[in-house]
Design a protein around this motif. Structure first.
Motif, short mmCIF file in Angstrom:
data_model
loop_
_atom_site.label_atom_id
_atom_site.label_comp_id
_atom_site.label_asym_id
_atom_site.label_seq_id
_atom_site.Cartn_x
_atom_site.Cartn_y
_atom_site.Cartn_z
N LEU A 72 0.82 -1.32 -0.04
CA LEU A 72 0.17 -0.10 -0.06
C LEU A 72 0.82 1.43 0.11
CD1 LEU A 72 -2.73 -1.25 2.10
CD2 LEU A 72 -3.18 -0.15 -0.02
N HIS B 283 -10.58 -6.70 2.61
CA HIS B 283 -10.38 -5.14 2.59
C HIS B 283 -9.71 -4.37 3.61
CE1 HIS B 283 -14.88 -4.78 0.75
NE2 HIS B 283 -14.52 -6.10 1.09
N PHE C 225 -9.48 0.20 0.95
CA PHE C 225 -8.96 -0.53 -0.14
C PHE C 225 -9.21 -1.75 -0.30
CE2 PHE C 225 -5.98 3.22 0.02
CZ PHE C 225 -5.48 3.50 -1.33
N THR C 226 -9.37 -2.59 -1.30
CA THR C 226 -9.71 -3.88 -1.53
C THR C 226 -8.53 -4.73 -2.28
OG1 THR C 226 -10.89 -3.58 -3.62
CG2 THR C 226 -11.95 -3.42 -1.12
N ALA C 227 -8.33 -6.07 -2.08
CA ALA C 227 -7.59 -6.69 -2.90
C ALA C 227 -7.97 -8.21 -2.44
CB ALA C 227 -6.06 -6.64 -2.27
N GLY D 7 -1.77 -8.14 -2.48
CA GLY D 7 -2.31 -7.34 -3.32
C GLY D 7 -2.19 -7.79 -4.79
N TYR E 186 -3.64 -3.75 -4.68
CA TYR E 186 -4.87 -3.08 -3.99
C TYR E 186 -5.54 -1.80 -4.86
CZ TYR E 186 -3.55 -5.45 0.32
OH TYR E 186 -3.41 -6.47 1.40
#
Length: 348
Positions: free
Chosen positions: A42, A64, A85-87, A92, A94
């Motif tokens: 990130l 999340h 953020f999401t992944a 990642g 992300y």
């Protein structure tokens, strides 16, 4: 014969003394031994820096992360906001989702995410931008989806920078919350507190508040603080508490080398570099109130990544199917990322 007995007695005393000294050592926990290097993740946008990742899988297995982001030309005391953020996996990549909480008059910082039945629970540091630095407070918000909308409690700030402790001192600071459902189904928030007992000095302690309802109101435990090293002029912070296999646990940042003090070899005050510049600690408790003596909970970034020592703080666990999968840690150095995660492998 008498001489031989005296020699035996002296040897026994020496062995007992050496044994006591050995017992003072803070050993590495089985939790810490289970940690395996993951990855730094990130990176921040230009002009910003990211901090304190709070991870959670949704019901579809999507990862999340909620975290703080702060402008380089600003201050987290006044300008922090919580972003989402999401992944598909901890490594990642992300994708930015939204700015979950932001305000021109308040700072939102240090989030922690939990789930109670079908409701997601976000707790966070909440501070009016115009108040002194020490006057930090705590907020809570709930949602049926990690994508929101989020409803902030009508009792926010649910833990204020005020209130009495059992010794008659006044709480002047409440921040860095961590949320746990206890064995009776009640809701606990452990948090970093500061009182005026040692004024003008300020020492970070760990306190607790409880409620029968998610949104509050939350009431401080009458015998706060639960963990304190203020009498030794030391402090800890960044608690992350959880209940697992019949025990309560709490991981904290050893901000001022409590470990050495507990081992009987305190670092001189003028030699202590405050912050997460040393391994963190982990406590274990049957009731989540009496925490006893800690063990080493995690090591520094140098241990896992062979990088120059940096502040490693804000522990948060990613859970998968009721089991701890990864430990996320913020790391503040020249690396543009929010920090790193460590895999939890074979913890018993």
């Amino acid at each position: 014969m008498k001489y031989a007995i005296k020699i035996i007695c002296v040897v026994c005393i020496i062995l007992i003394v050496l044994s006591c000294k050995q017992n003072l050592s803070i050993k590495e926990s089985s939790f810490s031994k289970s940690l395996v290097a993951g990855k730094y993740i990130l990176p921040a946008e230009d002009g910003w820096w990211n901090w304190c990742m709070a991870p959670m899988y949704d019901e579809n297995g999507k990862l999340h992360i909620f975290m703080s982001t702060i402008p380089n030309n600003g201050s987290w005391i006044k300008n922090s906001k919580i972003v989402h953020f999401t992944a598909d996996k901890p490594e990642g990549p992300y994708t930015f989702v939204d700015t979950t909480f932001a305000s021109k008059t308040a700072t939102y910082h240090n989030p922690q995410i939990s789930k109670v039945k079908d409701t997601y629970v976000l707790v966070y540091l909440l501070k009016n931008a115009s108040t002194p630095r020490v006057n930090q407070e705590i907020g809570i918000a709930t949602s049926k989806s990690l994508y929101g909308p989020w409803t902030e409690s009508p009792f926010n700030p649910i833990l204020k920078a005020s209130g009495k402790q059992s010794d008659g001192s006044n709480i002047i600071h409440a921040s860095n919350p961590t949320f746990v459902v206890d064995t009776d189904g009640r809701f606990r928030i452990y948090y970093k507190s500061i009182s005026d007992k040692y004024a003008p000095k300020q020492y970070r302690e760990i306190s607790m508040a409880t409620s029968d309802k998610l949104e509050g109101p939350y009431v401080n435990y009458p015998n706060n603080p639960l963990i304190s090293y203020a009498n030794e002029k030391l402090d800890i912070e960044d608690p992350y508490a959880f209940y697992y296999k019949g025990m309560y646990y709490m991981i904290v940042e050893d901000r001022m080398d409590v470990k050495s003090a507990l081992e009987g070899n305190p670092t001189p005050q003028d030699k202590i570099k405050p912050g997460g510049n040393r391994p963190g600690l982990i406590y274990k408790s049957k009731d989540g109130i009496d925490w006893g003596r800690p063990e080493i909970g995690y090591n520094t970034n140098t241990h896992y990544f062979n990088k120059e020592l940096a502040r490693t703080e804000r522990p948060n666990i990613l859970w998968k199917n009721g089991e701890p999968e990864c430990l996320f840690l913020a790391c503040h150095d020249d690396d543009p990322t929010a920090g790193f995660f460590l895999k939890i492998e074979g913890w018993k």
